[in-house]
Design an enzyme around this catalytic site. Structure first.
Site, mmCIF file in Angstrom:
data_model
loop_
_atom_site.group_PDB
_atom_site.id
_atom_site.type_symbol
_atom_site.label_atom_id
_atom_site.label_comp_id
_atom_site.label_asym_id
_atom_site.label_seq_id
_atom_site.Cartn_x
_atom_site.Cartn_y
_atom_site.Cartn_z
ATOM 1 N N ASP A 116 -13.225 -40.294 -22.740
ATOM 2 C CA ASP A 116 -14.939 -40.116 -22.841
ATOM 3 C C ASP A 116 -15.294 -41.423 -22.896
ATOM 4 O OD1 ASP A 116 -14.367 -40.269 -25.323
ATOM 5 O OD2 ASP A 116 -15.016 -38.229 -25.868
ATOM 6 N N ASP A 294 -12.531 -29.811 -20.271
ATOM 7 C CA ASP A 294 -11.681 -30.074 -21.496
ATOM 8 C C ASP A 294 -12.662 -29.207 -22.354
ATOM 9 O OD1 ASP A 294 -13.273 -31.952 -23.641
ATOM 10 O OD2 ASP A 294 -14.291 -32.109 -21.740
ATOM 11 N N CYS A 332 2.260 -12.850 -21.223
ATOM 12 C CA CYS A 332 2.142 -14.411 -21.334
ATOM 13 C C CYS A 332 3.607 -14.522 -21.284
ATOM 14 C CB CYS A 332 1.594 -14.735 -22.700
ATOM 15 S SG CYS A 332 1.916 -16.904 -22.784
ATOM 16 N N CYS A 334 4.853 -17.627 -21.964
ATOM 17 C CA CYS A 334 5.309 -19.104 -22.513
ATOM 18 C C CYS A 334 6.403 -18.810 -23.780
ATOM 19 C CB CYS A 334 3.957 -19.241 -23.463
ATOM 20 S SG CYS A 334 3.846 -18.605 -25.101
ATOM 21 N N CYS A 337 5.739 -16.528 -26.910
ATOM 22 C CA CYS A 337 5.645 -15.164 -26.643
ATOM 23 C C CYS A 337 7.221 -14.566 -26.396
ATOM 24 C CB CYS A 337 4.695 -14.773 -25.590
ATOM 25 S SG CYS A 337 2.771 -14.934 -26.007
ATOM 26 N N HIS A 363 0.990 -21.705 -27.582
ATOM 27 C CA HIS A 363 0.772 -20.398 -26.925
ATOM 28 C C HIS A 363 -0.784 -20.700 -26.141
ATOM 29 C CE1 HIS A 363 -0.508 -16.338 -25.726
ATOM 30 N NE2 HIS A 363 -1.640 -16.588 -26.338
HETATM 31 ZN ZN LIG Z 1 2.447 -17.027 -25.078
#
Ligand SMILES: [Zn+2]
Length: 402
Positions: A116, A294, A332, A334, A337, A363
């Site tokens: 930025d 963002d 999820c 990920c 998880c 996460h």
């Molecule tokens: Zn997750």
């Protein structure tokens, strides 16, 4: 050490040149693969890698996405991160980062970085700002030292950092100011956009390898937004940000502005909505034609114990999670998880353990990148409106995460 191996000093590991040696990719090329209503999905090609759009950029304020190693940020699906000019100019200093080989080498992130301009943080964080046509002088929020940011200095700092996508320096005013004040600030921002363009173009090799985005201003006013867009288009940029939103006006006013503002910009260039946002803000903005986002929300709220789930955000500090053995979000994929329970995360956060902030951040960033992947797939298959309706129904279905 195995026989025959050459001993390497620690600083030789992973040492990378300022720019990649293989120059097969273009400087900046945006192609739209599919549209669905006003929404688009495509790819920005840059020398340090491709950026799939719509894209979410995790915020790496102080040369770090807080609580995450760069490889782990990439593993969540991020193609690009954001760095903050204001923070890096004050600490460790842009000249120091340049002497150490640039921001990518310094922090070991080899993919694109958008920086930025510093204008927003100057207004929001520093004390004793003084604005003039030349720029903004201010005192550091860290040690009170005096600094000056102008279009020329902001572009120079972004060049010293080795930024891939450089933002023009602009003046932000609250949406609560009068239309006259907003018009004057917008007009000054357009003069600063031209100075930013000239400073960027004088940047030698950096100008040949990086991109420059202009920032549309004009608050919530359609005529001011149009005048700003026309001024930017006359100068010409690689992409265009919709600036001055997500500053407290509320989602309804933001969406009302996004109903017209993106359409005033070049349809063949990426459109970036700065500082947005909550998951349902992003879905609504993608429906209105935004390509890039963002926000500090997934990282900051993760450190504060809030997890995003497809069934709404949940606060892991809450006692009801003390013996909840389910993952944060059963839908999820990920790594967090896949391994850890809500009960464990509840314990880590209550105990103030660093691992709690790390796992929650991982996460949340995975959740955001998963949402972007689903949005891209929905646009590609022409099913965005039904995806968005289903997402909102589940997300606002009580906000219990159950
Ligand atoms: Zn997750």
């Amino acid at each position: 050490m195995p026989q025959g191996a050459t001993e390497r000093k620690p600083w030789q590991y992973g040492a990378a040149p300022l720019w990649p040696a293989a120059m097969t990719a273009p400087r900046f090329h945006f192609s739209i693969a599919a549209t669905d209503g006003k929404a688009r999905t495509g790819t920005i090609r840059m020398q340090r890698g491709d950026i799939r759009t719509p894209a979410f950029m995790p915020v790496g304020t102080a040369a770090t996405v807080k609580a995450m190693k760069p490889a782990d940020v990439r593993a969540t699906g991020a193609d690009i991160i954001l760095g903050n000019t204001y923070h890096l100019m004050l600490r460790p200093g842009a000249e120091r980062v340049a002497r150490l080989g640039g921001l990518h080498r310094f922090m070991r992130w080899d993919r694109p970085i958008l920086t930025d301009s510093g204008g927003y943080q100057v207004m929001s964080l520093s004390a004793l700002t003084r604005r003039s046509e030349e720029g903004v002088s201010f005192k550091s929020h860290l040690d009170g030292s005096a600094h000056m940011l102008s279009p020329e200095r902001s572009i120079e700092i972004q060049r010293l950092l080795g930024s891939d996508i450089v933002m023009a320096f602009d003046e932000l005013v609250p949406t609560t100011t009068t239309v006259q004040q907003q018009a004057e600030a917008m007009e000054r921002s357009m003069r600063w956009a031209k100075r930013s363009r000239d400073a960027f173009d004088a940047g030698g090799e950096h100008a040949g390898r990086a991109a420059l985005f202009g920032i549309q201003q004009g608050a919530l006013d359609e005529k001011l937004r149009k005048a700003s867009a026309d001024a930017l288009l006359a100068i010409g940029f690689d992409g265009y940000a919709v600036g001055g939103l997500a500053v407290g006006e509320g989602q309804e006013a933001m969406f009302a502005t996004l109903d017209f503002a993106p359409g005033q910009l070049d349809p063949d260039k990426p459109r970036y909505l700065m500082g947005v946002g909550k998951p349902d803000d992003i879905v609504g903005a993608v429906e209105r034609g935004i390509d890039m986002f963002d926000c500090v929300l997934p990282t900051r709220s993760g450190r504060n114990g809030q997890a995003f789930t497809r069934r709404g955000p949940i606060n892991l500090r809450n006692a009801r999670f003390g013996e909840d053995e389910r993952p944060l979000d059963e839908s999820c994929a990920c790594a967090v998880c896949g391994q850890f329970s809500r009960a464990y995360l509840h314990h880590l956060i209550r105990a103030g353990e660093i691992l709690g902030a790390m796992l929650m951040t991982e996460h949340n960033l995975s959740f955001y990148q998963g949402l972007m992947e689903d949005l891209r797939a929905a646009i590609a298959t022409g099913t965005l409106s039904s995806f968005a309706a289903d997402f909102r129904a589940a997300y606002h279905g009580g906000g219990t995460g159950d």
